[in-house]
Design a protein around this motif. Structure first.
Motif, PDB file in Angstrom:
ATOM      1  N   GLY A 161      47.617  40.533  27.385  1.00  0.00           N
ATOM      2  CA  GLY A 161      48.392  39.498  26.954  1.00  0.00           C
ATOM      3  C   GLY A 161      47.921  38.334  27.555  1.00  0.00           C
ATOM      4  O   GLY A 161      46.877  38.187  28.096  1.00  0.00           O
ATOM      5  N   ARG A 162      48.805  37.215  27.481  1.00  0.00           N
ATOM      6  CA  ARG A 162      48.259  35.928  27.705  1.00  0.00           C
ATOM      7  C   ARG A 162      48.369  35.727  29.364  1.00  0.00           C
ATOM      8  O   ARG A 162      49.454  35.971  29.963  1.00  0.00           O
ATOM      9  CB  ARG A 162      49.086  34.865  27.048  1.00  0.00           C
ATOM     10  CG  ARG A 162      48.423  33.462  27.182  1.00  0.00           C
ATOM     11  CD  ARG A 162      49.187  32.623  26.210  1.00  0.00           C
ATOM     12  NE  ARG A 162      48.828  30.994  26.605  1.00  0.00           N
ATOM     13  CZ  ARG A 162      49.518  30.300  27.278  1.00  0.00           C
ATOM     14  NH1 ARG A 162      50.868  30.543  27.888  1.00  0.00           N
ATOM     15  NH2 ARG A 162      49.135  28.846  27.142  1.00  0.00           N
ATOM     16  N   VAL A 163      47.474  35.271  30.206  1.00  0.00           N
ATOM     17  CA  VAL A 163      47.383  35.053  31.366  1.00  0.00           C
ATOM     18  C   VAL A 163      46.868  33.716  31.877  1.00  0.00           C
ATOM     19  O   VAL A 163      45.810  33.349  31.556  1.00  0.00           O
ATOM     20  CB  VAL A 163      46.735  36.175  32.309  1.00  0.00           C
ATOM     21  CG1 VAL A 163      46.422  35.716  33.760  1.00  0.00           C
ATOM     22  CG2 VAL A 163      47.041  37.416  32.015  1.00  0.00           C
ATOM     23  N   VAL A 164      47.616  33.057  32.273  1.00  0.00           N
ATOM     24  CA  VAL A 164      47.496  31.553  32.602  1.00  0.00           C
ATOM     25  C   VAL A 164      47.825  31.535  34.222  1.00  0.00           C
ATOM     26  O   VAL A 164      49.189  31.597  34.476  1.00  0.00           O
ATOM     27  CB  VAL A 164      48.386  30.621  31.988  1.00  0.00           C
ATOM     28  CG1 VAL A 164      48.029  29.210  32.198  1.00  0.00           C
ATOM     29  CG2 VAL A 164      47.886  30.613  30.418  1.00  0.00           C
ATOM     30  N   PRO A 165      47.208  31.116  35.214  1.00  0.00           N
ATOM     31  CA  PRO A 165      45.904  30.851  34.912  1.00  0.00           C
ATOM     32  C   PRO A 165      44.796  32.132  34.627  1.00  0.00           C
ATOM     33  O   PRO A 165      45.633  33.063  35.009  1.00  0.00           O
ATOM     34  CB  PRO A 165      45.402  30.166  36.287  1.00  0.00           C
ATOM     35  CG  PRO A 165      46.188  30.720  37.326  1.00  0.00           C
ATOM     36  CD  PRO A 165      47.427  30.899  36.733  1.00  0.00           C
ATOM     37  N   PRO A 166      43.560  31.931  33.905  1.00  0.00           N
ATOM     38  CA  PRO A 166      42.989  33.057  33.634  1.00  0.00           C
ATOM     39  C   PRO A 166      42.758  33.768  34.977  1.00  0.00           C
ATOM     40  O   PRO A 166      42.304  33.281  35.917  1.00  0.00           O
ATOM     41  CB  PRO A 166      41.680  32.313  33.144  1.00  0.00           C
ATOM     42  CG  PRO A 166      42.004  31.107  32.610  1.00  0.00           C
ATOM     43  CD  PRO A 166      43.248  30.696  33.503  1.00  0.00           C
ATOM     44  N   ALA A 167      42.375  35.118  34.735  1.00  0.00           N
ATOM     45  CA  ALA A 167      42.224  35.931  36.048  1.00  0.00           C
ATOM     46  C   ALA A 167      40.787  35.693  36.641  1.00  0.00           C
ATOM     47  O   ALA A 167      39.920  35.335  36.140  1.00  0.00           O
ATOM     48  CB  ALA A 167      42.199  37.435  35.398  1.00  0.00           C
ATOM     49  N   CYS A 168      40.817  35.496  37.811  1.00  0.00           N
ATOM     50  CA  CYS A 168      39.747  35.343  38.814  1.00  0.00           C
ATOM     51  C   CYS A 168      38.978  34.382  38.291  1.00  0.00           C
ATOM     52  O   CYS A 168      37.613  34.301  37.935  1.00  0.00           O
ATOM     53  CB  CYS A 168      38.751  36.615  38.906  1.00  0.00           C
ATOM     54  SG  CYS A 168      39.919  38.025  39.294  1.00  0.00           S
ATOM     55  N   THR A 169      39.225  33.011  38.106  1.00  0.00           N
ATOM     56  CA  THR A 169      38.627  31.972  37.829  1.00  0.00           C
ATOM     57  C   THR A 169      37.711  31.327  39.007  1.00  0.00           C
ATOM     58  O   THR A 169      36.592  30.656  38.728  1.00  0.00           O
ATOM     59  CB  THR A 169      39.299  30.443  37.335  1.00  0.00           C
ATOM     60  OG1 THR A 169      40.457  30.441  38.330  1.00  0.00           O
ATOM     61  CG2 THR A 169      40.238  31.158  36.055  1.00  0.00           C
ATOM     62  N   ARG A 170      37.998  31.626  40.179  1.00  0.00           N
ATOM     63  CA  ARG A 170      37.050  31.559  41.193  1.00  0.00           C
ATOM     64  C   ARG A 170      36.884  32.659  42.315  1.00  0.00           C
ATOM     65  O   ARG A 170      37.821  33.479  42.451  1.00  0.00           O
ATOM     66  CB  ARG A 170      37.584  30.255  41.915  1.00  0.00           C
ATOM     67  CG  ARG A 170      36.659  29.675  43.231  1.00  0.00           C
ATOM     68  CD  ARG A 170      37.070  28.231  43.460  1.00  0.00           C
ATOM     69  NE  ARG A 170      38.292  28.365  44.283  1.00  0.00           N
ATOM     70  CZ  ARG A 170      38.967  27.382  44.656  1.00  0.00           C
ATOM     71  NH1 ARG A 170      38.496  26.214  44.305  1.00  0.00           N
ATOM     72  NH2 ARG A 170      39.952  27.419  45.305  1.00  0.00           N
ATOM     73  N   ALA A 171      35.931  32.978  42.884  1.00  0.00           N
ATOM     74  CA  ALA A 171      35.663  33.913  43.734  1.00  0.00           C
ATOM     75  C   ALA A 171      36.036  33.606  45.233  1.00  0.00           C
ATOM     76  O   ALA A 171      35.834  32.393  45.636  1.00  0.00           O
ATOM     77  CB  ALA A 171      34.109  34.357  43.797  1.00  0.00           C
ATOM     78  N   PHE A 172      36.822  34.229  46.048  1.00  0.00           N
ATOM     79  CA  PHE A 172      37.175  33.899  47.170  1.00  0.00           C
ATOM     80  C   PHE A 172      36.169  34.537  48.202  1.00  0.00           C
ATOM     81  O   PHE A 172      35.820  35.747  48.148  1.00  0.00           O
ATOM     82  CB  PHE A 172      38.661  34.492  47.567  1.00  0.00           C
ATOM     83  CG  PHE A 172      38.954  34.193  49.029  1.00  0.00           C
ATOM     84  CD1 PHE A 172      39.801  33.008  49.196  1.00  0.00           C
ATOM     85  CD2 PHE A 172      38.984  34.890  49.944  1.00  0.00           C
ATOM     86  CE1 PHE A 172      39.998  32.870  50.573  1.00  0.00           C
ATOM     87  CE2 PHE A 172      39.634  34.953  51.231  1.00  0.00           C
ATOM     88  CZ  PHE A 172      39.967  33.649  51.499  1.00  0.00           C
ATOM     89  N   ALA A 173      35.785  33.787  49.067  1.00  0.00           N
ATOM     90  CA  ALA A 173      34.663  34.174  50.040  1.00  0.00           C
ATOM     91  C   ALA A 173      35.393  35.114  51.052  1.00  0.00           C
ATOM     92  O   ALA A 173      35.919  34.597  52.148  1.00  0.00           O
ATOM     93  CB  ALA A 173      34.140  32.960  50.742  1.00  0.00           C
ATOM     94  N   ALA A 174      35.716  36.359  51.153  1.00  0.00           N
ATOM     95  CA  ALA A 174      36.132  37.423  52.178  1.00  0.00           C
ATOM     96  C   ALA A 174      35.292  37.538  52.898  1.00  0.00           C
ATOM     97  O   ALA A 174      33.894  37.844  52.685  1.00  0.00           O
ATOM     98  CB  ALA A 174      36.655  38.248  51.302  1.00  0.00           C
TER      99      ALA A 174
END
Length: 403
Positions: free
Chosen positions: A390-403
């Motif tokens: 479906g509609r996902v806001v914000p889009p999934a994984c717009t930024r990578a997290f430095a783990a």
């Protein structure tokens, strides 16, 4: 409908049927004032109430302890079974804890109900932990030593029991702790403490199965509901949460031999003015563990710091070994129909373990907006590839997290 939902609703129906059959039998009443309770806000009424409990628990017929209106100053009390028949504690008055913890008996809890089958605790009464002085003595954040203050209400080894309509206010530590219980429902519960009261979790569940929280209003300084290891088939619904830290699974992985968490459903809740929304948290450098089949559905977020969070680098006291990944395997997680506002730009944050990446995480119909004036909501991910429906806001994984 999932198998966990069917299990939860079936056990709830059986529990209410069981309690309904009990209440059709004329209960024997035990009024605490007949045992010498004064309810004047000064005298210690602990012994009178415990005498009433002893007689009620020994009754071969269903019994009811009546605590009528008034103010009852009580020290630590332990309502212990097994009892000979189902037992009902009806609280209409205000039970008040000692303000000075040094004057309390050396117990980890103020009031305990344990080893009882068929317990009902109900009434419009209040359990007043009077914790404002104790909060100043809380050294949990500075030292990591968090066991020095008493929990207000501890439910231990209860089966087929119902806790309803009661209020807990200003606990010194956790408000309610449900541990090693089976088929217990908490319904129409009120919990109230200031947003800056430390470690005053509303309802904590651990080592239990078939637990339902239905219709609760929780204002506190920590998690509104927290679910620890060994929790199976837990249903949390229609909870209004805030202020506080939201609704959490965990933290997990801190201790050896933790038992799996599975079959958790959180639905139809409203979370307002909290630090977090719904989250799963595990410690870095943790012991091995499993957390699976966790569903968060139909949740409204209003002015929430981070509405959706998986945090496998949870470290509240700043003394963790972040270079060693968490060994808790998270899998089969769903976030569905979650909407509202975030006070930070990172509205969705999925930080999974690089040693044990999250498996089968799904985002369905998410609509979260950043309430700030600069920028829009984003999501961060590491060590996870969520499925999107479906509609996902914000889009999934717009930024990578430095783990």
């Amino acid at each position: 409908m999932s198998s966990s939902t069917i299990f939860s609703r079936s056990t709830t129906f059986i529990l209410f049927l069981f309690i309904g059959l009990i209440t059709n039998v004329q209960a024997v009443d035990f009024h605490v004032k007949r045992y010498g309770a004064r309810a004047n806000g000064n005298s210690d009424d602990s012994q009178a109430i415990m005498k009433a409990w002893k007689d009620a628990c020994s009754s071969t017929k269903p019994s009811k302890i009546v605590i009528p209106g008034g103010r009852y100053v009580v020290d630590s009390m332990k309502f212990q079974g097994p009892c000979l028949a189902p037992i009902h504690v009806q609280v209409e008055g205000r039970l008040q804890a000692p303000t000075n913890i040094k004057k309390m008996r050396n117990d980890a809890s103020w009031i305990v109900f344990q080893y009882i089958n068929g317990l009902t605790v109900s009434g419009k009464g209040t359990f007043d932990g009077r914790g404002s002085l104790a909060w100043k003595q809380n050294q949990c954040a500075s030292s990591g030593k968090c066991g020095s203050l008493p929990i207000s209400l501890r439910f231990f080894s209860l089966n087929n029991s119902l806790i309803k309509d009661i209020t807990s206010t200003d606990s010194k530590f956790f408000h309610m702790n449900v541990h090693n219980c089976r088929n217990v429902t908490l319904r129409n519960i009120n919990i109230d403490a200031p947003g800056d009261s430390p470690n005053t979790d509303g309802i904590h569940i651990g080592g239990s199965s078939g637990i339902t929280i239905h219709d609760a209003r929780i204002k506190t300084g920590d998690d509104c509901v927290s679910i620890g290891d060994g929790s199976q088939q837990i249903n949390v619904e229609k909870v209004t949460c805030g202020p506080g830290h939201g609704i959490s699974i965990g933290s997990l992985g801190k201790y050896k031999n933790e038992k799996p968490v599975s079959g958790i459903t959180v639905r139809d809740c409203t979370i307002t003015n909290t630090m977090f929304g719904v989250r799963i948290k595990t410690w870095p450098a943790s012991t091995k563990g499993i957390a699976s089949n966790m569903q968060f559905e139909n949740i409204v977020m209003d002015n929430v710091g981070t509405p959706i969070l998986i945090d496998q680098q949870y470290c509240p006291y700043g003394t963790c070994h972040h270079q060693v990944p968490s060994r808790v395997q998270i899998s089969d997680v769903g976030f569905k129909n979650i909407r509202g506002t975030s006070t930070t730009q990172v509205a969705v944050k999925l930080v999974c373990s690089r040693g044990y990446p999250c498996k089968n995480v799904k985002l369905s119909n998410i609509n979260l907006k950043y309430s700030g004036t600069n920028g829009t909501a984003i999501s961060e991910c590491s060590n996870v590839k969520p499925a999107v429906v479906g509609r996902v806001v914000p889009p999934a994984c717009t930024r990578a997290f430095a783990a």
